[in-house]
Design a protein around this motif. Structure first.
Motif: not given
Length: 339
Positions: A128, A155, A120-121, A118, A126, A103, A158-159, A105
């Motif tokens: 993926i 947050e 994400n938001c 994994h 992003y 992924a 994320v990542g 970002w």
């Protein structure tokens, strides 16, 4: 058994399979672009996606959704423009069971392998992509409001590459895999409670990852709880025993605290339940669908928690100024807009 729906690409014509799968994912998660990747094992002599294979189950746990899936290689791409146009404000976690993925970002890139989570938001752009072999995952969609951490700290996860092999990650992974393996032992009433367990485990995993403690101000906790209660009410409107006592018990709070939650919005529990029931009955009575038009009025009332026809008629007339039968006749003549 918990309620679940199933998507199988093999049930569709070959040329319609990929786009149907892509649309399913957009509805499950958020608007995004999807691009199939050719399989490494065989090109099959045709364009990528022409005979796409995907299998997905959607398991509803109140406001949380679990979706076990196996699918051919793919790229998921959510652009800044898509974020601006539509943001359902959810976190997505995928427990990778088979295959691999990566992924991106912005400048941040992370690779994943089996037993990794994994995250994400929908509020972030992003890209993926999976490897060149089919992948199997268990996905989770959870509203950001159910993750009991300050937004900036949540947050930060994320990542991150979160392990599902040990610690809190293993607890969450084992819970998701067991639930996905067999939903038969659970009743529909268990769904929101199971969703709460998932939300608590995710909050704890996020908090452990960013080395902080799950916390909410009393006001934020009350707002979040009220959202959960309202969602619970909307899912159980057809239950004539949907009383304040039952609602409070389902959320492990006292009746007095439940009433205080609703008073913050100038509401009473009983009035909110009644208004939601009547609103749904109004829509059914004014719906032009032939099946609903043929459904007896007393059956519509019972569907939305009014088992006695006289009680339904009185409540409806008090709310809308006309009895249900008159509203239906007016709707049939095209004189009443749908609510």
């Amino acid at each position: 058994m918990l309620h679940e729906s199933v998507f199988r690409s093999v049930d569709l014509p070959v040329d319609a399979r990929f786009e149907a799968w892509a649309e399913m994912l957009r509805q499950t998660h958020a608007p995004m672009d999807l691009v199939p990747i050719p399989l490494s094992t065989a090109d099959r002599g045709h364009r990528p996606g022409a005979d796409y294979h995907a299998h997905q189950r959607l398991i509803a746990l109140g406001d949380v959704t679990i979706w076990p899936a196996t699918f051919d290689p793919i790229v998921f791409r959510r652009t800044p423009r898509m974020v601006r146009q539509s943001d359902p404000e959810t976190f997505h976690l995928s427990l990778l069971l088979q295959g691999e993925g990566a992924a991106t970002w912005g400048r941040q890139q992370v690779a994943y392998e089996a037993q990794d989570f994994h995250v994400n938001c929908t509020s972030m752009a992003y890209e993926i992509l999976t490897g060149t072999e089919p992948v199997t995952t268990v996905g989770v969609e959870i509203p950001r409001s159910l993750v009991a951490l300050p937004a900036r700290e949540a947050e930060r996860v994320v990542g991150s590459r979160l392990s599902g092999r040990d610690g809190v990650g293993a607890l969450l992974a084992q819970f998701l895999m067991r639930l996905a393996a067999d939903t038969a032992p659970y009743r529909p009433a268990d769904a929101p409670r199971l969703g709460t367990v998932v939300a608590d485990l995710i909050t704890t995993l996020f908090a452990h990852t960013v080395d902080t403690e799950p916390r909410l101000t009393p006001e934020a906790h009350a707002r979040t709880l009220l959202l959960r209660v309202k969602a619970f009410v909307r899912r159980h409107l057809g239950d004539p025993d949907l009383t304040p006592t039952a609602i409070a018990a389902a959320h492990h709070i006292s009746r007095s605290y439940l009433h205080r939650l609703f008073r913050t919005e100038g509401l009473t529990v009983a009035a909110y339940v009644r208004d939601q029931r009547l609103r749904n009955a109004y829509r059914d009575l004014t719906d032009p669908d032939p099946v609903l038009r043929a459904t007896p009025i007393h059956a519509i009332g019972a569907r939305w928690g009014f088992p006695r026809a006289a009680e339904f008629s009185r409540a409806f007339r008090t709310a809308y100024g006309v009895p249900p039968s008159e509203l239906r006749r007016a709707a049939g003549a095209g004189r009443v807009p749908r609510a």
